[in-house]
Design a protein around this motif. Structure first.
Motif, mmCIF file in Angstrom:
data_model
loop_
_atom_site.group_PDB
_atom_site.id
_atom_site.type_symbol
_atom_site.label_atom_id
_atom_site.label_comp_id
_atom_site.label_asym_id
_atom_site.label_seq_id
_atom_site.Cartn_x
_atom_site.Cartn_y
_atom_site.Cartn_z
ATOM 1 N N LYS A 50 0.809 -1.206 -0.144
ATOM 2 C CA LYS A 50 -0.088 0.123 -0.077
ATOM 3 C C LYS A 50 0.800 1.222 -0.021
ATOM 4 O O LYS A 50 0.486 2.116 -0.578
ATOM 5 N N GLU A 51 1.926 1.287 0.709
ATOM 6 C CA GLU A 51 2.752 2.293 0.761
ATOM 7 C C GLU A 51 3.469 2.519 -0.602
ATOM 8 O O GLU A 51 3.632 3.704 -1.038
ATOM 9 N N GLU A 52 3.934 1.345 -1.398
ATOM 10 C CA GLU A 52 4.425 1.470 -2.456
ATOM 11 C C GLU A 52 3.143 2.208 -3.717
ATOM 12 O O GLU A 52 3.423 2.931 -4.442
ATOM 13 N N GLU A 53 1.948 1.771 -3.402
ATOM 14 C CA GLU A 53 0.886 2.275 -4.500
ATOM 15 C C GLU A 53 0.588 3.821 -4.099
ATOM 16 O O GLU A 53 0.503 4.559 -4.742
ATOM 17 N N ALA A 54 1.017 4.345 -2.811
ATOM 18 C CA ALA A 54 0.588 5.478 -2.470
ATOM 19 C C ALA A 54 1.796 6.396 -2.867
ATOM 20 O O ALA A 54 1.667 7.590 -3.179
ATOM 21 N N SER A 55 3.024 5.934 -3.152
ATOM 22 C CA SER A 55 3.997 6.516 -3.605
ATOM 23 C C SER A 55 3.948 6.816 -5.102
ATOM 24 O O SER A 55 4.557 7.726 -5.673
ATOM 25 N N ALA A 56 3.157 6.051 -5.746
ATOM 26 C CA ALA A 56 3.156 5.918 -7.245
ATOM 27 C C ALA A 56 2.450 7.238 -7.591
ATOM 28 O O ALA A 56 2.769 8.328 -8.631
ATOM 29 N N SER A 88 12.701 1.790 -17.495
ATOM 30 C CA SER A 88 12.852 0.782 -16.799
ATOM 31 C C SER A 88 11.589 0.533 -15.697
ATOM 32 O O SER A 88 11.404 -0.599 -15.246
ATOM 33 N N HIS A 89 10.732 1.765 -15.579
ATOM 34 C CA HIS A 89 9.632 1.653 -14.550
ATOM 35 C C HIS A 89 8.427 2.409 -15.176
ATOM 36 O O HIS A 89 8.644 3.217 -16.032
ATOM 37 N N ILE A 90 7.517 1.835 -14.792
ATOM 38 C CA ILE A 90 6.082 2.649 -15.139
ATOM 39 C C ILE A 90 4.998 2.575 -14.014
ATOM 40 O O ILE A 90 5.323 1.530 -13.181
ATOM 41 N N ALA A 91 4.210 3.655 -13.964
ATOM 42 C CA ALA A 91 3.044 3.514 -12.715
ATOM 43 C C ALA A 91 2.001 3.230 -13.602
ATOM 44 O O ALA A 91 1.587 4.034 -14.643
ATOM 45 N N ILE A 98 -3.068 2.526 -8.376
ATOM 46 C CA ILE A 98 -1.912 2.642 -9.006
ATOM 47 C C ILE A 98 -0.916 1.816 -8.609
ATOM 48 O O ILE A 98 -0.742 1.561 -7.301
ATOM 49 N N HIS A 99 -0.404 1.150 -9.740
ATOM 50 C CA HIS A 99 0.710 0.056 -9.373
ATOM 51 C C HIS A 99 2.154 0.361 -9.997
ATOM 52 O O HIS A 99 1.959 0.794 -11.091
ATOM 53 N N ARG A 100 2.964 0.169 -9.311
ATOM 54 C CA ARG A 100 4.649 0.273 -9.991
ATOM 55 C C ARG A 100 4.880 -1.113 -10.683
ATOM 56 O O ARG A 100 5.013 -2.055 -9.891
ATOM 57 N N LEU A 101 5.483 -0.923 -12.034
ATOM 58 C CA LEU A 101 5.706 -1.994 -12.571
ATOM 59 C C LEU A 101 7.190 -1.911 -13.031
ATOM 60 O O LEU A 101 7.529 -0.859 -13.445
ATOM 61 N N GLU A 102 7.892 -3.138 -13.024
ATOM 62 C CA GLU A 102 9.347 -3.098 -13.472
ATOM 63 C C GLU A 102 9.414 -3.594 -14.828
ATOM 64 O O GLU A 102 8.775 -4.310 -15.104
ATOM 65 N N ARG A 103 10.222 -3.179 -15.839
ATOM 66 C CA ARG A 103 10.668 -3.726 -17.131
ATOM 67 C C ARG A 103 11.054 -4.858 -17.098
ATOM 68 O O ARG A 103 12.199 -5.084 -16.353
ATOM 69 N N VAL A 104 10.730 -5.985 -18.035
ATOM 70 C CA VAL A 104 11.560 -7.146 -18.036
ATOM 71 C C VAL A 104 11.831 -7.283 -19.453
ATOM 72 O O VAL A 104 11.166 -6.962 -20.266
ATOM 73 N N GLY A 105 12.972 -8.085 -19.527
ATOM 74 C CA GLY A 105 13.673 -7.721 -21.049
ATOM 75 C C GLY A 105 12.800 -8.980 -21.790
ATOM 76 O O GLY A 105 12.353 -9.935 -21.024
ATOM 77 N N ARG A 112 7.710 -5.041 -22.034
ATOM 78 C CA ARG A 112 6.836 -6.006 -20.783
ATOM 79 C C ARG A 112 7.354 -5.538 -19.511
ATOM 80 O O ARG A 112 8.516 -5.234 -19.275
ATOM 81 N N PHE A 113 6.176 -5.121 -18.670
ATOM 82 C CA PHE A 113 6.430 -4.616 -17.445
ATOM 83 C C PHE A 113 5.698 -5.345 -16.448
ATOM 84 O O PHE A 113 4.506 -5.956 -16.646
ATOM 85 N N GLN A 114 6.048 -5.684 -15.279
ATOM 86 C CA GLN A 114 5.465 -6.532 -14.306
ATOM 87 C C GLN A 114 5.503 -6.127 -12.848
ATOM 88 O O GLN A 114 6.429 -5.352 -12.492
ATOM 89 N N ASN A 115 4.473 -6.428 -11.863
ATOM 90 C CA ASN A 115 4.558 -6.283 -10.505
ATOM 91 C C ASN A 115 4.356 -7.576 -9.941
ATOM 92 O O ASN A 115 3.331 -8.181 -10.091
ATOM 93 N N THR A 116 5.460 -8.144 -9.429
ATOM 94 C CA THR A 116 5.466 -9.411 -8.985
ATOM 95 C C THR A 116 4.413 -9.743 -7.720
ATOM 96 O O THR A 116 3.794 -10.721 -7.537
ATOM 97 N N SER A 117 4.195 -8.633 -6.619
ATOM 98 C CA SER A 117 3.541 -8.851 -5.658
ATOM 99 C C SER A 117 2.048 -8.486 -5.781
ATOM 100 O O SER A 117 1.254 -9.648 -5.372
ATOM 101 N N TYR A 118 1.539 -8.060 -6.982
ATOM 102 C CA TYR A 118 0.122 -8.144 -7.495
ATOM 103 C C TYR A 118 0.081 -8.982 -8.644
ATOM 104 O O TYR A 118 -1.140 -9.320 -9.016
ATOM 105 N N GLY A 119 1.023 -9.520 -9.273
ATOM 106 C CA GLY A 119 0.826 -10.415 -10.426
ATOM 107 C C GLY A 119 0.333 -9.805 -11.672
ATOM 108 O O GLY A 119 -0.093 -10.538 -12.487
#
Length: 202
Positions: A50-56, A88-91, A98-105, A112-119
């Motif tokens: 939730k803190e991660e989402e709030a920072s996005a 390398s990141h998107i919100a 709002i979710h923060r996703l990281e880029r995957v090669g 391709r971007f993914q957030n592993t905690s939310y799937g």
């Protein structure tokens, strides 16, 4: 002397029992205090996403952030926020969160971007994008297009229309061979009728 020894043993036993009974509540109190300390630690671990989402959203408010709205099939919408210098990141805003996703090669060249905690997985190609739920193994949104992609698709459809109409007009103008002739043309090499052959032989 025997009575004194007996009294001493009795007093010692009573003292030990009293000490054990008195120390039991203390031990229970200590266990309760330790359990109380552990419980908030678990709550903090669950609250981290939730803190991660709030920072996005604060990232989305920066001046260097590019905001792109997507319209998907079935009336779904989503918004992607991306820093100009950071690829390398998107919100991603989906369903008011709002979710923060990281880029995957990838080997295909798709984004391709993914957030592993939310799937959550966002896959973007030049013509469209799609949002997937890796935990439930299903699509959340498909055929997602931003304004530029919609313009390109519309222009492609407009370009196809004249070609189709010209092809259909050419097809309508084609007349089958011999349809305009009143009488069929005779082949010069055709065999003459039998009556003429008999008269020639006579």
């Amino acid at each position: 002397m025997y009575l004194n020894l007996k009294k001493t043993l009795l007093a010692t036993t009573l003292a030990l029992i009293a000490f054990g009974v008195g120390s039991a509540p203390t031990a229970m109190a200590e266990n309760t205090a330790m359990a109380a300390q552990k419980a908030p630690a678990k709550k903090k671990a669950k609250a981290e996403p939730k803190e991660e989402e709030a920072s996005a959203p604060s990232e989305a408010d920066d001046g260097d952030t590019i905001t792109t709205d997507y319209r998907c099939e079935l009336g779904n919408t989503l918004t992607i926020f991306q820093h100009e210098g950071d690829d390398s990141h998107i919100a991603l805003r989906w369903k008011k969160r709002i979710h923060r996703l990281e880029r995957v090669g990838t080997t295909t060249g798709a984004l391709r971007f993914q957030n592993t905690s939310y799937g959550l997985i966002w896959i973007g190609i030049p013509s469209k994008g799609m949002l997937l739920d890796a935990k439930l193994n299903r699509q959340l949104a498909n055929e997602c297009k931003n304004a530029e992609q919609e313009k390109i698709e519309l222009a492609a459809k407009e370009a196809e229309k004249p070609a189709d109409s010209a092809a259909s007009a050419a097809h309508d103008k084609v007349v089958p061979a011999g349809a305009g002739d009143k009488q069929p043309k005779r082949n010069r090499l055709a065999v003459p009728p039998k009556s003429k052959q008999k008269s020639e032989s006579n």
